[in-house]
Design an enzyme around this catalytic site. Structure first.
Site, PDB file in Angstrom:
ATOM      1  N   GLU A  26       0.834  -1.216   0.000  1.00 55.51           N
ATOM      2  CA  GLU A  26       0.000   0.000   0.000  1.00 55.51           C
ATOM      3  C   GLU A  26       0.868   1.266   0.000  1.00 55.51           C
ATOM      4  O   GLU A  26       2.073   1.214   0.240  1.00 55.51           O
ATOM      5  CB  GLU A  26      -0.926   0.018   1.219  1.00 55.51           C
ATOM      6  CG  GLU A  26      -0.168   0.021   2.543  1.00 55.51           C
ATOM      7  CD  GLU A  26      -0.936   0.670   3.681  1.00 55.51           C
ATOM      8  OE1 GLU A  26      -1.413   1.806   3.491  1.00 55.51           O
ATOM      9  OE2 GLU A  26      -1.029   0.054   4.746  1.00 55.51           O
ATOM     10  N   LYS A 160      -3.558  -1.650  14.533  1.00 55.74           N
ATOM     11  CA  LYS A 160      -2.846  -0.714  15.387  1.00 55.74           C
ATOM     12  C   LYS A 160      -3.444  -0.611  16.784  1.00 55.74           C
ATOM     13  O   LYS A 160      -4.659  -0.662  16.935  1.00 55.74           O
ATOM     14  CB  LYS A 160      -2.879   0.678  14.756  1.00 55.74           C
ATOM     15  CG  LYS A 160      -2.054   0.787  13.511  1.00 55.74           C
ATOM     16  CD  LYS A 160      -2.509   1.947  12.669  1.00 55.74           C
ATOM     17  CE  LYS A 160      -3.833   1.620  11.994  1.00 55.74           C
ATOM     18  NZ  LYS A 160      -4.372   2.700  11.198  1.00 55.74           N
TER      19      LYS A 160
HETATM   20  N1  PSU Z   1      -1.285   1.320   9.868  1.00 54.74           N
HETATM   21  C1  PSU Z   1      -0.135   1.999  10.040  1.00 54.74           C
HETATM   22  N2  PSU Z   1       0.087   3.100   9.297  1.00 54.74           N
HETATM   23  C2  PSU Z   1      -0.829   3.547   8.399  1.00 54.74           C
HETATM   24  C3  PSU Z   1      -2.042   2.819   8.224  1.00 54.74           C
HETATM   25  C4  PSU Z   1      -2.234   1.723   8.983  1.00 54.74           C
HETATM   26  O1  PSU Z   1       0.696   1.641  10.843  1.00 54.74           O
HETATM   27  O2  PSU Z   1      -0.582   4.555   7.761  1.00 54.74           O
HETATM   28  C5  PSU Z   1      -3.040   3.301   7.208  1.00 54.74           C
HETATM   29  C6  PSU Z   1      -3.432   2.133   6.290  1.00 54.74           C
HETATM   30  O3  PSU Z   1      -3.327   2.587   4.965  1.00 54.74           O
HETATM   31  C7  PSU Z   1      -4.879   1.885   6.649  1.00 54.74           C
HETATM   32  C8  PSU Z   1      -5.330   3.286   7.006  1.00 54.74           C
HETATM   33  O4  PSU Z   1      -5.606   1.328   5.590  1.00 54.74           O
HETATM   34  O5  PSU Z   1      -4.245   3.775   7.777  1.00 54.74           O
HETATM   35  C9  PSU Z   1      -6.639   3.311   7.769  1.00 54.74           C
HETATM   36  O6  PSU Z   1      -7.134   4.609   7.761  1.00 54.74           O
HETATM   37  P1  PSU Z   1      -8.667   4.884   8.155  1.00 54.74           P
HETATM   38  O7  PSU Z   1      -8.761   4.489   9.611  1.00 54.74           O
HETATM   39  O8  PSU Z   1      -8.878   6.340   7.920  1.00 54.74           O
HETATM   40  O9  PSU Z   1      -9.497   3.988   7.280  1.00 54.74           O
END
Ligand code: PSU
Ligand code: MN
Length: 304
Positions: A26, A160
């Site tokens: 990603e 996370k």
């Molecule tokens: N985990 C990390 N760093 C990140 C992300 C996840 O350690 O940058 C990113 C991933 O791309 C995940 C996104 O899909 O955060 C989720 O964001 P949201 O909660 O806005 O959907």
């Protein structure tokens, strides 16, 4: 495929045509999850790990409105350095295409584009999920919705610690998304050694993981979370992490940070508050996940 133009890097296209393994990566974690230069180093390390294990890496993003499957070196650096890159989840892709935007793709958007391009295995750090405090402010990552509908395996280190892990697991169960522990019975907690929460099933080899994926997809199943814990010596001390998290959260609330900006904000504050330890652990686990994803992809393409 579809009528918009795809940017599929030539070596990725060749590997797909010859049914050799390709592993998706990603770009949100590069553009928004980690600061420069750790983001660029991590992106390159993940690509190298995939090549070392015998597959072709394909970092996915939206480049001037085109879905890009496999960025080249210059593009990777550009994405890592450039401020104000859009963060695109699945629902944001169409607008990014039409508006000829540069956008980094989240787990959800990366899964969607990977699947459309014919990739089945994707490596990242951690998936998004149900945010803490969801009873007061409903915030659930679209990563979970995409897992429920798109047949791609997401090799990660769990979700996370900034999330409500128990609620995230409940939601994945409801949506029939297998949560598989790699060499563990517990759901890995990303930067922490343990979450204390059980996974649905466990596998202990890439071959077994590939067999599980194959069986799930034969049944018409969609996404799979395949989670491996980060090496124990890299794990953060839980008290230190939670103290830092509470501080980061109260700053986010005070500054009114919400929505898509919340994840990047919390990750940046945690890096500061732990003096970079979260960044080091992040890089280690992404590399390890890239390796495991590649081994699994090799078994999938060899029909095993
Ligand atoms: N985990 C990390 N760093 C990140 C992300 C996840 O350690 O940058 C990113 C991933 O791309 C995940 C996104 O899909 O955060 C989720 O964001 P949201 O909660 O806005 O959907
Ligand atoms: Mn959200």
């Amino acid at each position: 495929m579809t009528d918009f133009q795809w940017d599929i890097r030539p070596d990725v296209a060749a590997a797909l045509a010859e049914r050799r393994p390709v592993v998706a990566l990603e770009s949100t974690l590069i553009a928004h999850g980690l600061p420069w230069p750790e983001n660029w180093e991590t992106a390159r390390a993940a690509e190298k790990a995939i090549r070392d294990e015998g597959a072709i890496p394909a970092t996915i993003a939206v480049w001037e409105g085109r879905p890009a499957i496999g960025l080249n070196e210059d593009q990777l650096e550009h994405l890592a350095r450039r401020p104000n890159v859009r963060k695109a989840s699945s629902r944001d892709l169409a607008a990014a295409f039409v508006q000829k935007a540069f956008a980094a793709t989240t787990v959800a958007a990366t899964m969607l584009l990977a699947h459309r391009a014919g990739l089945r295995v994707f490596a990242t750090g951690g998936i998004g999920g149900v945010h803490r405090g969801y009873a007061n402010h409903l915030d659930i990552s679209a990563d979970l919705m995409e897992l429920a509908r798109t047949p791609v395996a997401v090799v990660c280190a769990g979700a996370k610690g900034i999330l409500d892990l128990a609620a995230t697991l409940e939601m994945l169960e409801t949506m029939s998304v297998p949560v598989v522990g790699y060499g563990t019975d517990e759901f890995p907690a990303f930067l922490l050694a343990s979450s204390g929460l059980p996974v649905g099933s466990r596998v202990d080899s890439p071959q077994e993981a590939a067999a599980l994926l194959d069986a799930h997809w034969r049944l018409g199943g969609a996404g799979v979370v395949l989670a491996q814990p980060l090496p124990l010596e890299m794990a953060l001390e839980p008290n230190e992490f939670h103290t830092a998290l509470v501080r980061a959260e109260s700053r986010a609330t005070a500054e009114g940070v919400r929505g898509p900006a919340l994840t990047p904000y919390l990750l940046a504050r945690l890096a500061e508050l732990t003096e970079g330890r979260t960044l080091k652990a992040n890089r280690t686990l992404i590399e390890a996940n890239a390796r495991l994803a590649t081994r699994i992809a090799c078994f999938l393409t060899s029909g095993g």
